[in-house]
Design a protein around this motif. Sequence first.
Motif, PDB file in Angstrom:
ATOM      1  N   LEU A 121       0.839  -1.194   0.000  1.00  0.00           N
ATOM      2  CA  LEU A 121       0.000   0.000   0.000  1.00  0.00           C
ATOM      3  C   LEU A 121       0.871   1.239   0.000  1.00  0.00           C
ATOM      4  CD1 LEU A 121      -2.500  -1.091   2.800  1.00  0.00           C
ATOM      5  CD2 LEU A 121      -2.808  -1.334   0.323  1.00  0.00           C
ATOM      6  N   ASP A 149      -2.001   5.919   2.265  1.00  0.00           N
ATOM      7  CA  ASP A 149      -3.136   5.040   2.580  1.00  0.00           C
ATOM      8  C   ASP A 149      -2.961   4.381   3.951  1.00  0.00           C
ATOM      9  OD1 ASP A 149      -4.425   5.529   0.160  1.00  0.00           O
ATOM     10  OD2 ASP A 149      -3.286   3.972  -0.871  1.00  0.00           O
ATOM     11  N   VAL A 150      -1.741   3.961   4.255  1.00  0.00           N
ATOM     12  CA  VAL A 150      -1.470   3.331   5.545  1.00  0.00           C
ATOM     13  C   VAL A 150      -1.728   4.311   6.682  1.00  0.00           C
ATOM     14  CG1 VAL A 150       0.335   2.341   7.015  1.00  0.00           C
ATOM     15  CG2 VAL A 150       0.174   1.675   4.601  1.00  0.00           C
ATOM     16  N   TYR A 204      -3.603   7.029   6.660  1.00  0.00           N
ATOM     17  CA  TYR A 204      -5.016   7.407   6.739  1.00  0.00           C
ATOM     18  C   TYR A 204      -5.851   6.299   7.381  1.00  0.00           C
ATOM     19  CZ  TYR A 204      -9.445   9.489   5.336  1.00  0.00           C
ATOM     20  OH  TYR A 204     -10.694  10.063   5.340  1.00  0.00           O
ATOM     21  N   SER A 205      -5.481   5.044   7.129  1.00  0.00           N
ATOM     22  CA  SER A 205      -6.294   3.918   7.610  1.00  0.00           C
ATOM     23  C   SER A 205      -5.923   3.450   9.006  1.00  0.00           C
ATOM     24  CB  SER A 205      -6.157   2.733   6.640  1.00  0.00           C
ATOM     25  OG  SER A 205      -6.531   3.091   5.335  1.00  0.00           O
ATOM     26  N   LEU A 206      -4.646   3.548   9.380  1.00  0.00           N
ATOM     27  CA  LEU A 206      -4.185   2.893  10.607  1.00  0.00           C
ATOM     28  C   LEU A 206      -3.784   3.835  11.734  1.00  0.00           C
ATOM     29  CD1 LEU A 206      -1.985  -0.007   9.139  1.00  0.00           C
ATOM     30  CD2 LEU A 206      -4.434   0.008   9.649  1.00  0.00           C
ATOM     31  N   ILE A 261      -5.442   3.933  15.404  1.00  0.00           N
ATOM     32  CA  ILE A 261      -6.366   2.808  15.547  1.00  0.00           C
ATOM     33  C   ILE A 261      -6.094   2.062  16.852  1.00  0.00           C
ATOM     34  CG2 ILE A 261      -7.059   0.573  14.588  1.00  0.00           C
ATOM     35  CD1 ILE A 261      -8.161   2.938  13.084  1.00  0.00           C
ATOM     36  N   GLN A 287     -10.381  13.676   2.746  1.00  0.00           N
ATOM     37  CA  GLN A 287      -9.143  13.020   3.167  1.00  0.00           C
ATOM     38  C   GLN A 287      -8.039  14.046   3.402  1.00  0.00           C
ATOM     39  OE1 GLN A 287      -8.932  10.487  -0.310  1.00  0.00           O
ATOM     40  NE2 GLN A 287      -9.384   8.660   0.913  1.00  0.00           N
TER      41      GLN A 287
END
Length: 381
Positions: A23, A27-28, A30-32, A35, A60
């Motif tokens: 990835l 993207d990493v 933004y997603s993780l 968390i 985003q």
Amino acid sequence: MDGRTVHLLDLSDEILLIILKKLGSVDVLYSLLNINKRLDQIARSINNTKFLNFSMNNVQLNRFCCEILPQIHQNIVSLTLEIFSMERILLACEYPNLTIIVLTNFLPDILLQYLTDESPISRLLQQQIKHLTVKCDKQLVINHSFTDVCVRILAICRNLSYLNVHQWLITNHACLSIRDRPPNVCLSSNLHTLSISVDTFDDCLCLLDGRLEQLRSFTVRIYFIIRSRMNNNNQTTLCNLKEFSLISYLHTTAYDCRILPLLRRMPNLKTLTFGLNIVRLTVIDSLYLNEELLIHMKYLNKFIFHICTVLPDFEANYFLTTNDIKNTFLNWKYSSVSCCIDHFSDGYSYYHIYSTPFQMTDFMCLSNSFCGQDFLYVTNV
């Protein structure tokens, strides 16, 4: 297999890193990010946050500028961003280690707004940026605006050592035109690598007149090379130049009187690349290259080329075959060479010689004679 479901967090860090490398870093993040502690640590690791490539919607981008960038800004070394989001991203926080910017969807009028002395972006470019790539992509840009931006970039970015103005299209692309401007434009004492398109061969000579005194690698694209429009008797040896690439798309009659004398001023070249379509009365082969050019370049160890000699009257040279030309390359010390000959009904003959495997992105004068050849990198014909 027992059918057991494996949760992402059950994987080892090594396997997680392998997956996440597939990835993009953006993207990493933004997603993780935020968390949980373990994923957060992996997402914000230095290796994952050094090089960021932005291409996202406004929602985003808002989250990145407000939440994510302030947490990782000290790790960032390189940013790839669009001209329309440039201001928001660069002003979101301080980037103490940022030295590389890749700018896409280039529009000169917008970029010029950020290249004023008062602009905070201008201060960043002036103090920190060493590598700058500007991609014009599909935008139609006129030469005057394009030149204004290039001149301003070199005036502002005093620490710049690498400048690449990348263009996709053969035609309808902007070119640097400085031959009619004062000799104090496009000055730099630090720039060592330049890749750019220029309007004329005279503009190429202007860039090599000493204003870029530390230039070691120069890639220049010239749509059409004609005989001189200006007096330029500069015979200064370009001792610092180690890599030179010249690509021209249309037929030229100026090789012997303009291009060859310039190449002979580069005795310390280690890498030479050129793609030329040359109109002359004799075919260029290994014998010619060795006697007229390479004898002046004793340090050259890499020579990549596609030379098409265009002869106006094929009848006088019809006895030449591909084997005749290939035989001149038997003791050739560089990459292997292939050749092809085309005779056309209009009286013109085309004698192609080129390094193999073929590494150029553009191929002019392509015909059926090239069936079965390997042209993996060609994007324009």
